[in-house]
Design an enzyme around this catalytic site. Structure first.
Site, PDB file in Angstrom:
ATOM      1  CG  HIS A 158      -1.829   1.181   1.245  1.00 58.88           C
ATOM      2  ND1 HIS A 158      -3.128   1.108   0.804  1.00 58.88           N
ATOM      3  CD2 HIS A 158      -1.636   2.476   1.600  1.00 58.88           C
ATOM      4  CE1 HIS A 158      -3.696   2.288   0.906  1.00 58.88           C
ATOM      5  NE2 HIS A 158      -2.818   3.145   1.386  1.00 58.88           N
ATOM      6  CB  CYS A 159       2.194   3.286  -2.601  1.00 57.85           C
ATOM      7  SG  CYS A 159       3.422   4.575  -2.825  1.00 57.85           S
ATOM      8  N   PRO A 160       1.334   5.106   0.342  1.00 52.67           N
ATOM      9  CG  PRO A 160       2.391   5.840   2.277  1.00 52.67           C
ATOM     10  CD  PRO A 160       2.321   4.700   1.339  1.00 52.67           C
TER      11      PRO A 160
END
Lengths: 339, 158
Positions: A158-160
């Site tokens: 999950h890439c913020p």
């Protein structure tokens, strides 16, 4: 007893579980926390705006007019890849309907015992875990993202920074984003240095200061700002690009790498790898573009029944029209056998 | 027609749907989309083994065609990359074209083979490509009334 039936057509995205936000009537799908994504947008557009405003006029005249042109193309490509990564469905697996979840003789309402299904893939035993939230056995390489509360196929991470999960459907856009951003950062960094060197060579610091006494300190400080941003971005983004290039060549995901699924004593046993770097790269980057299985913009019929005796409205959502039409065929075939 | 529609709606909510049989994915060759060719025992007396196996085999071949990594997929990928994937806003991908073919195939199979036997295939894409769902119906007649439905206009013929 009178009853009123109110039929409303809703889009399927409105009824999807999970912690995603949807925009443009279901066309755009992102995670809930978008603050860091806005920061990414601001950093990229801000730095490029400064570059186009202050460096490009000088470089276009004194060096080559193709420099800003190439920078614009690269910037547009970076933005396209970023938006595509952020706005697309990463490969979310829809949750199981009650009948499918009950498959396996689990009494309703009870937590099923922890279950792992063993599957043989290319002569390697892979364990498929049961996801209690989505009520499915996760396919190989899928994982549940706790931030978005969805199972994602070929889950990477999950890439913020892009405000979304990176999974099967948007991994190549993510990789192209990091690659093109690395190139853009190197490009701007190089030409910032070239600009400063050329200015100091052409007239010396003192002469330039005499020409533009008011604006030169401002321009110098902006150039220094750009150089700093590019310098720090370089280390992180180029490093990330290198890491993902390594993962692609081995056909692994970040999730598998962190968990150490195919490293250590399991090294060389990755059943998804073609054992050939070119083939692995081709599969990940030039493979087919998988469609979304979520059908966010499909229509659902929501029937809200309000009867005078029972003021609480009962809402039922009926199936898609196509399935309903097929059901009619099945029932009509029974009627024919009756008569 | 509206009355008949109500009948069918009541039938759907009443237990004429016996069970649903799920054909799971076959992961023996990797993560590409394939369904198991194993014949489920619940359908033993409903449909001939060869018919279902033929349907599953054809479906698997469609999915293999969609996910094939070869010259055409490279060309599509490179062309799309060169246009920053904007071309996908106007062009349909090969996978989407094959999915439309699959949907037509499943509808045709339902009409010709499965519906006359009281079965209904659901397109796997509606179940997240996880399972091939086969709904099994039993002929209970048209007398099913659901107590929960209080349709004022429903005057079903019994």
């Amino acid at each position: 007893m009178s009853a009123v039936m109110i039929t409303r057509k809703v889009r399927k995205w409105e009824k999807l579980p999970g912690k995603n936000t949807f925009c443009c009537d279901g066309r755009v799908m992102m995670a809930r926390q978008k603050g860091v994504f806005y920061l990414t947008l601001f950093l990229i557009t801000g730095t490029c705006a400064l570059f186009f405003a202050f460096e490009c006029p000088y470089l276009a005249v004194h060096l080559c007019p193709a420099i800003p042109v190439f920078a614009v193309l690269l910037f547009l490509f970076v933005m396209a890849m970023l938006l595509r990564t952020s706005f697309s469905d990463p490969g979310v697996l829809p949750r199981a309907l009650p009948e499918e979840a009950a498959n396996g003789n689990v009494p309703a309402g009870q937590r099923p015992p922890p279950r792992i299904r063993n599957v043989q893939i290319n002569n390697q035993i892979v364990k498929l875990k049961y996801c209690y939230t989505c009520k499915i056995f996760r396919p190989p390489r899928a994982s549940h993202c706790s931030i978005c509360d969805n199972c994602v196929d070929r889950f990477d991470h999950h890439c913020p920074w892009v405000g979304n999960c990176v999974g099967k459907r948007n991994y190549r856009y993510f990789y192209l984003f990091t690659l093109s951003l690395s190139l853009l950062t190197i490009y701007i960094f190089t030409f910032d240095i070239v600009h400063v060197v050329m200015r100091s060579m052409n007239g010396g610091f003192l002469n330039t200061l005499k020409e533009t006494p008011g604006t030169y300190p401002l321009k110098l400080s902006l150039t220094v700002l750009e150089v700093l941003v590019c310098f720090f971005t370089l280390w992180s983004v180029v490093g990330l690009t290198g890491f993902h290039t390594y993962l692609i060549s081995l056909n692994q995901t970040t999730n598998e790498d962190i968990k150490g699924s195919w490293s250590g004593k399991n090294r060389g046993q990755n059943p998804y790898s073609h054992k050939n770097i070119i083939k692995n790269c081709c599969e990940v980057l030039c493979g087919p573009t998988y469609p979304s299985v979520l059908d966010r913009r499909g229509l659902l019929q929501e029937d809200t029944l309000i009867s005078s005796s029972n003021p609480v409205p009962q809402t039922t959502v009926s199936a898609h029209k196509h399935t309903h039409a097929l059901f009619l065929i099945v029932v009509s075939s029974f009627r024919h056998t009756d008569s | 027609m509206a009355t008949e529609f109500h009948n069918l709606q009541e039938l759907r909510h009443s237990p004429s749907l016996v069970t649903k049989v799920f054909i799971q994915r076959d992961y023996s060759e990797g993560t590409m989309c394939r369904f198991q060719a194993k014949f489920p025992s619940e359908l033993d007396n409903r449909i001939e083994r060869t018919l279902l196996e033929e349907t599953v085999k054809t479906l698997n071949s469609y999915y293999a065609e969609a996910e094939k990594i070869g010259g055409q997929s490279y060309l599509e990928g490179c062309l799309a990359c060169a246009t920053a994937y904007i071309i996908f806003l106007c062009m349909e991908t090969r996978y989407e074209k094959v999915l439309r073919k699959i949907s037509g195939f499943i509808q045709e199979q339902n009409e010709k083979i499965y519906a006359p036997r009281g079965l209904l295939l659901t397109d796997p894409i509606e179940r997240g490509m996880r399972v091939l769902e086969i709904s099994v119906f039993e002929d209970r007649g048209s007398g099913g009334s659901s107590p929960s439905s209080t349709m004022s206009s429903g005057s079903s013929a019994r």
